[in-house]
Write a protein that holds these residues in place. Structure first.
Motif, short mmCIF file in Angstrom:
data_model
loop_
_atom_site.label_atom_id
_atom_site.label_comp_id
_atom_site.label_asym_id
_atom_site.label_seq_id
_atom_site.Cartn_x
_atom_site.Cartn_y
_atom_site.Cartn_z
N LYS A 116 0.82 -1.22 0.00
CA LYS A 116 0.00 0.00 0.00
C LYS A 116 0.85 1.27 0.00
N VAL A 117 1.92 1.29 0.78
CA VAL A 117 2.76 2.49 0.84
C VAL A 117 3.49 2.67 -0.50
N SER A 118 3.96 1.58 -1.09
CA SER A 118 4.61 1.67 -2.40
C SER A 118 3.65 2.26 -3.42
N ARG A 119 2.42 1.75 -3.43
CA ARG A 119 1.43 2.23 -4.40
C ARG A 119 1.17 3.73 -4.20
N GLU A 120 1.08 4.17 -2.96
CA GLU A 120 0.82 5.59 -2.71
C GLU A 120 1.98 6.47 -3.17
N LEU A 121 3.20 5.99 -3.03
CA LEU A 121 4.34 6.77 -3.53
C LEU A 121 4.31 6.83 -5.05
N LYS A 144 -1.82 8.05 3.87
CA LYS A 144 -2.89 7.71 2.92
C LYS A 144 -2.98 6.20 2.73
N ALA A 145 -1.86 5.51 2.90
CA ALA A 145 -1.84 4.04 2.78
C ALA A 145 -2.39 3.36 4.03
N GLY A 146 -2.62 4.14 5.09
CA GLY A 146 -3.21 3.56 6.29
C GLY A 146 -2.29 3.47 7.49
N MET A 147 -1.08 3.98 7.38
CA MET A 147 -0.18 3.97 8.53
C MET A 147 -0.55 5.11 9.47
#
Length: 183
Positions: A116-121, A144-147
């Motif tokens: 999720k974090v990779s996708r948001e970047l 935004k990825a949920g962290m």
């Protein structure tokens, strides 16, 4: 019971639009294809240096082809990919070192958040033409990825540690040993 899934390692850098397309395809079909997807954040600049290749944008014919190819592939794969307005600044000057160190820290401590974090970047740089180098930008992507804000800040503080730097270097070297080159 069917066969055990095969492991597929994806070495990637959020600076690469082609990596994003491959990432989305593998994430989308990993269960159908019965693969265990192992995400391996690595540094494209290190891969380029090791392979002796130039970024495609620096080769005029490849740069021209890339612009149209990315647009068509994005439509085909249904990924909202767009070339950043200041393409050369984003790719050649700003780079992705902090973002990839952050993803390395995520992988080390919260691997369940890596996709999720990779996708948001990728969404920031390749869809919304937003920064991925400043701490606030990286935190925004993580949140935004949920962290949690606290969790993301704690990881951001670790991107300059020898552990994170060495892990990113080792992963990039592993990609190079496999013969990865970006052309």
């Amino acid at each position: 019971m069917g066969p055990l899934p095969r492991t597929v390692e994806l070495f990637y850098d959020v600076l690469s639009p082609y990596s994003w397309l491959g990432f989305e395809i593998l994430c989308r079909y990993k269960n159908i294809w019965n693969v265990h997807l192992q995400l391996r954040p690595s540094l494209i600049a290190g891969i380029m240096k090791s392979s002796g290749n130039k970024p495609p944008a620096l080769v005029p014919s490849k740069g021209k082809y890339l612009t149209n190819d990315i647009k068509l592939l994005g439509q085909h794969v249904q990924v909202p990919i767009r070339i950043p307005k200041d393409f050369f600044s984003v790719i050649l000057e700003k780079g992705s070192l902090s973002a990839m160190r952050f993803l390395t820290a995520v992988n080390m401590e919260h691997p369940e958040m890596l996709e999720k974090v990779s996708r948001e970047l990728w969404m920031r740089v390749w869809s919304r033409d937003e920064d991925i180098t400043e701490p606030g930008s990286i935190l925004a992507a993580a949140e935004k990825a949920g962290m949690s804000t606290e969790g993301a800040r704690a990881l951001l503080e670790k991107i300059s540690t020898p552990q994170v730097k060495n892990q990113l270097k080792e992963t990039t070297e592993a990609a190079c040993k496999y013969g990865v080159s970006h052309s």
